[in-house]
Design a protein around this motif. Sequence first.
Motif, PDB file in Angstrom:
ATOM      1  N   LEU A 250      -2.927  -0.914   3.782  1.00 40.38           N
ATOM      2  CA  LEU A 250      -2.582   0.230   4.308  1.00 40.38           C
ATOM      3  C   LEU A 250      -0.919   0.172   5.187  1.00 40.38           C
ATOM      4  O   LEU A 250      -0.135   0.994   4.596  1.00 40.38           O
ATOM      5  CB  LEU A 250      -3.416   0.841   5.442  1.00 40.38           C
TER       6      LEU A 250
ATOM      7  N   ALA B 201      -1.309   7.897   1.524  1.00 38.04           N
ATOM      8  CA  ALA B 201      -2.600   6.767   1.294  1.00 38.04           C
ATOM      9  C   ALA B 201      -3.947   7.520   1.604  1.00 38.04           C
ATOM     10  O   ALA B 201      -3.994   8.668   2.462  1.00 38.04           O
ATOM     11  CB  ALA B 201      -2.374   5.678   2.230  1.00 38.04           C
TER      12      ALA B 201
ATOM     13  N   PHE C 136      -7.350   6.540   3.332  1.00 41.20           N
ATOM     14  CA  PHE C 136      -7.977   5.410   4.077  1.00 41.20           C
ATOM     15  C   PHE C 136      -9.439   5.796   4.186  1.00 41.20           C
ATOM     16  O   PHE C 136      -9.717   6.802   4.461  1.00 41.20           O
ATOM     17  CB  PHE C 136      -7.420   5.266   5.796  1.00 41.20           C
TER      18      PHE C 136
ATOM     19  N   ALA D  61      -0.209   5.396  10.252  1.00 42.97           N
ATOM     20  CA  ALA D  61       0.092   6.164   9.195  1.00 42.97           C
ATOM     21  C   ALA D  61       1.336   7.158   9.599  1.00 42.97           C
ATOM     22  O   ALA D  61       2.350   7.252   9.092  1.00 42.97           O
ATOM     23  CB  ALA D  61      -0.586   6.908   8.281  1.00 42.97           C
TER      24      ALA D  61
END
Length: 282
Positions: free
Chosen positions: A92, A103, A105, A126
């Motif tokens: 990540l 992304a 997760f 993030a």
Amino acid sequence: MPLTTTRELVLSAAAERRAVPAFNVITLEYAEAITAGASAAGIPVILQISENAVRFHGGQVEPMARAAAQVARDCDIDIALHLDHVTDIGLLHKAAEAGFSSAMFDAGAQPYAENRAATLAAARWAHGAGLWLEAELGYVGGKPDAPASAHAAGVRTDPQEAAHYVADTGVDALAVAVGSSHAMTERSATLDHALIERLRDAVPVPLVLHGSSGVGDDELRRAVGAGISKVNIGTALGVAFTRAVRDALAAKPDAVDPRRYLARGREAIAEAVCRLSAVVSG
């Protein structure tokens, strides 16, 4: 064209009560085929590279990400790049530098409290890196760590729990378990459309459908109408690609130039992407 962002594509789709298709990329041929199919359909798409695909490429995320991004830039439609089903926090942390705008997760296999805590930490990181983050609550069938059936008791996403989860973690989109399964090669999944509507009303972020390859056209259309804003498709492309390659080799069993049969596989993916994009986007 320059890459767009997943945020822009999904929020635009959600506002217009449609969905954006997100297709899994495994090799360069996939990226070429997806962009060709999307361009033929005239529909924006998301190119997704999963943690499993990164593992297939020796654990190196940048080569495939950079290649997919360049293919996308050479296309005449809006395309975003997304890192999918990340369980490794180290991976990540490479997403932004590798060129991804978003992304997913995936702590969905963990108990609720652990999922919430891990996802909160991932979302904070993030957002600090400028990434849009998707997470999962509930168990989408077909994953090794999920219950055997997408219809087993307790696996589907609860709307009230989902509302608390999104508020607590600050995620930007939520993948929900509503009856689909990963890795299905037949399109026989039956979705809980009433549950999708309840989730749409309870959760203030876009909803994502995983395991969409096993969902038929009418079911997909109904799911989008009920509130799904991003539709992930992977296995269907593998089915199309593999069938075309098998047919090409069966027709010419002495073929040794991979360009001959890979070209047929690439064409088959493009055809599937063109058709499925039209179904999903309405």
